[in-house]
Design an enzyme around this catalytic site. Structure first.
Site, PDB file in Angstrom:
ATOM      1  N   TYR A 146      -5.538  -9.727  -4.160  1.00  0.00           N
ATOM      2  CA  TYR A 146      -6.088  -8.883  -4.758  1.00  0.00           C
ATOM      3  C   TYR A 146      -6.471  -9.351  -6.167  1.00  0.00           C
ATOM      4  O   TYR A 146      -7.442  -8.994  -6.753  1.00  0.00           O
ATOM      5  CB  TYR A 146      -5.575  -7.677  -4.413  1.00  0.00           C
ATOM      6  CG  TYR A 146      -6.241  -6.431  -5.041  1.00  0.00           C
ATOM      7  CD1 TYR A 146      -7.376  -6.101  -4.185  1.00  0.00           C
ATOM      8  CD2 TYR A 146      -5.537  -5.547  -5.964  1.00  0.00           C
ATOM      9  CE1 TYR A 146      -7.908  -4.920  -4.707  1.00  0.00           C
ATOM     10  CE2 TYR A 146      -6.644  -4.502  -6.199  1.00  0.00           C
ATOM     11  CZ  TYR A 146      -7.740  -4.328  -5.777  1.00  0.00           C
ATOM     12  OH  TYR A 146      -8.396  -2.710  -5.940  1.00  0.00           O
ATOM     13  N   VAL A 188       0.833   5.313  -3.861  1.00  0.00           N
ATOM     14  CA  VAL A 188       2.087   6.153  -3.974  1.00  0.00           C
ATOM     15  C   VAL A 188       1.743   7.492  -3.789  1.00  0.00           C
ATOM     16  O   VAL A 188       2.387   8.598  -3.292  1.00  0.00           O
ATOM     17  CB  VAL A 188       2.648   6.080  -5.735  1.00  0.00           C
ATOM     18  CG1 VAL A 188       1.527   6.484  -6.830  1.00  0.00           C
ATOM     19  CG2 VAL A 188       3.737   6.710  -5.852  1.00  0.00           C
ATOM     20  N   GLN A 210       9.281   2.864 -13.501  1.00  0.00           N
ATOM     21  CA  GLN A 210       7.982   2.234 -13.734  1.00  0.00           C
ATOM     22  C   GLN A 210       6.939   3.505 -13.635  1.00  0.00           C
ATOM     23  O   GLN A 210       7.061   4.452 -12.994  1.00  0.00           O
ATOM     24  CB  GLN A 210       7.639   1.230 -12.489  1.00  0.00           C
ATOM     25  CG  GLN A 210       7.416   1.588 -11.309  1.00  0.00           C
ATOM     26  CD  GLN A 210       8.779   1.734 -10.363  1.00  0.00           C
ATOM     27  OE1 GLN A 210       9.784   1.893 -10.793  1.00  0.00           O
ATOM     28  NE2 GLN A 210       8.696   1.522  -9.050  1.00  0.00           N
ATOM     29  N   THR A 211       5.929   3.139 -14.390  1.00  0.00           N
ATOM     30  CA  THR A 211       4.867   4.352 -14.747  1.00  0.00           C
ATOM     31  C   THR A 211       3.615   3.762 -13.988  1.00  0.00           C
ATOM     32  O   THR A 211       3.127   2.834 -13.987  1.00  0.00           O
ATOM     33  CB  THR A 211       4.629   4.515 -16.081  1.00  0.00           C
ATOM     34  OG1 THR A 211       4.018   3.280 -16.924  1.00  0.00           O
ATOM     35  CG2 THR A 211       6.261   4.445 -16.960  1.00  0.00           C
TER      36      THR A 211
END
Length: 328
Positions: A146, A188, A210-211
């Site tokens: 990707y 998410v 993680q953000t």
């Protein structure tokens, strides 16, 4: 009336773009092969005289009768569950598909906007990410199909701009959400909301530190629209710079949905970015654009959409069977 071709029209973002351009008085030609798109996203446009639809794979030769003023190339698997399942198709739509559409734009003397992604930055070593950052991408990792498809897409687009003088625009899209997202597509927000609605515990990968930065679809579409009509040919970040950790976001979802699930943790996938936050200074300057819908409002709108889905849709682990589309 100007004519615009939108590829990936039956997808989440593509269908919202169809709505916006029809609202603005364009005649829209939607194109999709339904490999990840959903026909129901366009059913409300079926009788609209300003909308036509062509079922077609953009990696094959594209023929459009009549004139075209604009092309928006949004045909691509965009979620991990898709591009990990159909990696070759993902690479082909970013390379062959983009080449076909650039050729069509050249032949029609149309302006073309290419949908790139924040994934061109990979697992970034610069935070927040500016357009000048070249990225930190594992070319041979599972996500590379990707990431590299999108990076090639940007390269060939700029080559057509420089060599042929083609009018091109490139939008780097950061995490976007809203109605018409597919549940369980590996991203998410639909993953968390699907789990909450089914009464399952919410799965966080890694330690949750993680953000991500989430942009509501209406804001994203507005940024894309302004970029298309601008005079700027190089990439522009469009996203919401309000950053949140995945762990904190899972707690937000539990509070929003009124459920009592707990958060469970699993191993972090290979090359999953640890930070994702757009620097939108360029978009503010060039387009006078910044997101208007905050996460609390946007998440309520999105959750209300997911609540309308049937029990059967909630239980599906995937949108559809891909086998008929997998060839080589």
């Amino acid at each position: 009336m100007k004519n615009v071709l939108i590829t990936g029209a039956a997808g989440f973002l593509g269908s919202h773009l169809c709505d916006r351009f029809i609202k603005e008085g364009f005649h829209v030609i939607g194109m999709d092969n339904y490999i990840t798109g959903d026909p129901k996203n366009l059913v409300h446009l079926k009788e609209n005289p300003n909308f036509d639809f062509i079922e077609h794979d953009v990696t094959e030769f594209i023929k459009i009768e009549g004139g075209l003023d604009y092309i928006l190339h949004f045909a691509s698997p965009a979620s991990p569950i898709d591009y990990l399942k159909i990696p070759i198709q993902t690479l082909k739509v970013g390379s062959l598909g983009t080449h076909n559409l650039l050729g069509l734009a050249k032949a029609k003397k149309a302006r073309i906007l290419i949908a790139s992604t924040s994934e061109v930055y990979g697992d970034p070593l610069v935070h927040p990410q500016t357009e000048e950052y070249y990225g930190n991408v594992n070319t041979i990792g599972p996500r590379g199909v990707y990431d590299e498809a999108k990076r090639f897409q940007e390269s060939i687009t700029m080559a057509y701009h420089r060599f042929h003088g083609l009018e091109t625009r490139i939008v780097r899209i950061f995490n976007t959400y809203g109605p018409r997202m597919r549940l369980n597509d590996g991203r998410v927000i639909p993953a968390f909301m699907g789990q909450a609605l089914r009464g399952e515990d919410l799965t966080v990968f890694g330690d949750g530190s993680q953000t991500r930065s989430f942009c509501y679809v209406d804001d994203q579409v507005e940024g894309i629209y302004r970029l298309l009509l601008s005079d700027y040919s190089e990439p522009v970040n469009i996203g919401n710079p309000h950053e949140i950790s995945i762990k904190d976001f899972a707690e937000e979802i539990i509070k929003l949905t009124g459920t009592d699930q707990k958060v469970i943790y699993k191993e972090l996938p290979v090359d999953d970015p640890l930070q994702r936050q757009p620097d939108i200074s360029l978009a503010k300057k060039l387009l006078n654009w910044s997101p208007k819908i905050d996460r609390e409002e946007g998440m309520k709108l999105t959750f209300n959409y997911f609540k309308t889905l049937s029990a059967e849709e909630l239980l599906k682990s995937e949108h559809k069977n891909f086998e008929n589309h997998i060839r080589n």
